[in-house]
Write a protein that holds these residues in place. Structure first.
Motif, PDB file in Angstrom:
ATOM      1  N   ASP A  16      52.553  -2.341  99.609  1.00 58.42           N
ATOM      2  CA  ASP A  16      51.326  -2.416  99.699  1.00 58.42           C
ATOM      3  C   ASP A  16      50.883  -3.861 100.087  1.00 58.42           C
ATOM      4  O   ASP A  16      50.096  -4.394  99.514  1.00 58.42           O
ATOM      5  CB  ASP A  16      50.702  -2.036  98.231  1.00 58.42           C
ATOM      6  N   SER A  17      51.678  -4.566 101.067  1.00 56.46           N
ATOM      7  CA  SER A  17      51.328  -5.976 101.224  1.00 56.46           C
ATOM      8  C   SER A  17      50.854  -5.769 102.617  1.00 56.46           C
ATOM      9  O   SER A  17      50.591  -4.752 103.452  1.00 56.46           O
ATOM     10  CB  SER A  17      52.579  -6.873 101.185  1.00 56.46           C
ATOM     11  N   SER A  18      50.253  -7.036 103.342  1.00 54.34           N
ATOM     12  CA  SER A  18      49.508  -7.048 104.350  1.00 54.34           C
ATOM     13  C   SER A  18      49.960  -8.229 105.315  1.00 54.34           C
ATOM     14  O   SER A  18      50.200  -9.442 104.434  1.00 54.34           O
ATOM     15  CB  SER A  18      48.156  -6.878 104.563  1.00 54.34           C
ATOM     16  N   LEU A  19      50.017  -8.361 106.560  1.00 57.66           N
ATOM     17  CA  LEU A  19      50.279  -9.497 107.262  1.00 57.66           C
ATOM     18  C   LEU A  19      48.763  -9.763 108.201  1.00 57.66           C
ATOM     19  O   LEU A  19      48.615  -8.984 108.862  1.00 57.66           O
ATOM     20  CB  LEU A  19      51.387  -9.325 108.266  1.00 57.66           C
ATOM     21  N   ILE A  20      48.251 -10.918 108.158  1.00 57.58           N
ATOM     22  CA  ILE A  20      47.026 -11.352 108.768  1.00 57.58           C
ATOM     23  C   ILE A  20      47.684 -12.348 109.941  1.00 57.58           C
ATOM     24  O   ILE A  20      48.411 -13.462 109.529  1.00 57.58           O
ATOM     25  CB  ILE A  20      46.024 -12.114 107.868  1.00 57.58           C
ATOM     26  N   SER A  21      47.468 -12.088 111.120  1.00 63.42           N
ATOM     27  CA  SER A  21      47.693 -13.154 112.221  1.00 63.42           C
ATOM     28  C   SER A  21      46.575 -13.386 113.096  1.00 63.42           C
ATOM     29  O   SER A  21      45.477 -12.965 113.139  1.00 63.42           O
ATOM     30  CB  SER A  21      48.892 -12.517 113.028  1.00 63.42           C
ATOM     31  N   ILE A  22      46.729 -14.874 113.442  1.00 60.62           N
ATOM     32  CA  ILE A  22      45.589 -15.478 114.206  1.00 60.62           C
ATOM     33  C   ILE A  22      46.431 -15.826 115.380  1.00 60.62           C
ATOM     34  O   ILE A  22      47.013 -16.889 115.559  1.00 60.62           O
ATOM     35  CB  ILE A  22      44.737 -16.656 113.574  1.00 60.62           C
ATOM     36  N   ASN A  23      45.609 -15.298 116.650  1.00 60.12           N
ATOM     37  CA  ASN A  23      46.419 -15.598 118.053  1.00 60.12           C
ATOM     38  C   ASN A  23      45.724 -17.241 118.438  1.00 60.12           C
ATOM     39  O   ASN A  23      44.619 -17.102 118.581  1.00 60.12           O
ATOM     40  CB  ASN A  23      46.415 -14.934 119.027  1.00 60.12           C
ATOM     41  N   PHE A  24      46.444 -18.086 118.534  1.00 59.57           N
ATOM     42  CA  PHE A  24      45.949 -19.360 119.137  1.00 59.57           C
ATOM     43  C   PHE A  24      45.216 -19.174 120.405  1.00 59.57           C
ATOM     44  O   PHE A  24      43.962 -19.698 120.492  1.00 59.57           O
ATOM     45  CB  PHE A  24      46.975 -20.351 119.130  1.00 59.57           C
TER      46      PHE A  24
END
Length: 365
Positions: free
Chosen positions: A128-136
């Motif tokens: 029940d975890s999540s990974l948030i990513s921001i593409n430069f």
């Protein structure tokens, strides 16, 4: 945070450099209804050359619709921006509208990403975890070492940020106590899946600021670290930054209400001469006193019943005492008089009244 053993946030930056340096600002609103809870992340990347992606591992589930990018909001509110960095600020927009350049105290430059919330990619993970990513590449049009890049976003409607426990009601005071426990961790190896801990360990966290936002009816009764400072949230500086729909901050939008949010502030700086790890942890116990109409009503009814019962029992007790201790003395007072005065007989009951000037003498029983 998540009540499982894997309950730490983690941050790392993918790119061509051996490691990247960054700083974190974290605002936590953990109590109240789910609609009022959030984690707000401010992430400064100090060198962006070769950087490709920022990653934030969250030990809870988050939907992309609950992520709110705050960069544009900040650049439109210089008073809030100045309060956030405790600096004088000036803002100039990038022609591409991808970011705004902010000058702090006249010298330090900061590029704030102003794009919408579609820059965030959310990937569900195990437990029940999540990974948030921001593409430069999607949010910065021109990379330069002239200043740092700053991202700020809010994760709304979160569950599992803390644990709660009800205390013993104070019946006659009409209130009860509730306890809240915050166990906040960042980059803590033992609280992360191993594959995530390895990634988070390579970069260097230079400093972290943690702000715990609580109602004025709450207070800290225990903490593993003492706050650096504490203050009431300033109405003028923060008006319009927190949404009106969040009732915890409704006081910001009215003229009459006083400040109702207290901000506790912790800070840590890392030198990497003495700090081998880039982790952080904070445990806090909060107590909340709540007035409860049900408790007040129950206490009033109990008091009324207890008072009535005490009166009835008192009457019964006095009657029993009267009958057992002084049965004759209390119930037959005339007999007492006879016993005390042997001469008292029927003849003495004859009352003779003579009046010198009276024409009649009255004799009677």
């Amino acid at each position: 945070m998540n009540t499982s053993s894997k309950n730490s946030l983690a941050v790392w930056i993918d790119g061509t450099q051996e490691y990247y340096t960054y700083s974190l600002d974290v605002n936590l609103k953990i109590t109240g209804p789910t609609t009022e809870r959030f984690i707000e992340i401010g992430l400064t990347v100090h060198e962006v050359e070769g950087a490709k992606k920022i990653n934030l591992f969250c030990p809870f589930q988050i939907d992309s619709s609950c992520i709110e990018n705050l960069g544009e909001t900040l650049t439109k509110k210089p008073d809030t921006l100045g309060a956030m960095f405790n600096s004088t600020v000036s803002v100039s927009s990038d022609p591409t509208n991808a970011s705004s350049e902010v000058t702090l105290n006249g010298t330090k430059k900061l590029h704030i990403c102003t794009l919408g919330s579609d820059i965030f990619d959310v990937t569900p993970c195990e437990n029940d975890s999540s990974l948030i990513s921001i593409n430069f590449d999607n949010c910065i049009s021109k990379k330069t070492n002239n200043g740092s890049y700053y991202f700020r976003f809010r994760l709304n409607k979160l569950q599992g940020l803390h644990e709660e426990e009800s205390g013993t009601p104070y019946w006659f005071a009409g209130k009860k106590e509730e306890y809240s426990y915050l166990d906040f961790r960042v980059n803590m190896p033992r609280s992360l899946p191993n594959s995530i801990a390895v990634k988070a360990f390579k970069d260097k966290l230079l400093r972290i600021h943690v702000f715990l936002l609580v109602d004025t009816s709450q207070k800290i009764v225990f903490g593993t670290k003492s706050p650096k400072d504490t203050r009431l949230l300033e109405k003028d500086d923060w008006k319009g930054y927190f949404p009106k729909k969040n009732k915890a901050f409704s006081f910001l939008h009215t003229e009459e209400d006083k400040a109702k949010i207290v901000a506790y502030h912790w800070k840590k700086e890392y030198s990497y001469e003495n700090d081998a790890n880039n982790d952080y942890d904070l445990f806090v116990k909060l107590i909340t006193e709540k007035s409860n109409k049900k408790i007040i009503l129950t206490a009033a009814i109990f008091t009324l019943i207890f008072g009535s019962a005490s009166g009835v029992l008192g009457n019964y007790a006095f009657k029993a005492l009267e009958d057992t201790t002084y049965p004759d003395a209390l119930s037959k007072p005339n007999q007492v008089k006879k016993a005390e005065n042997p001469a008292y007989d029927k003849k003495t009951q004859i009352k003779l009244s003579t009046q010198p000037n009276s024409k009649k003498t009255v004799v009677g029983p």
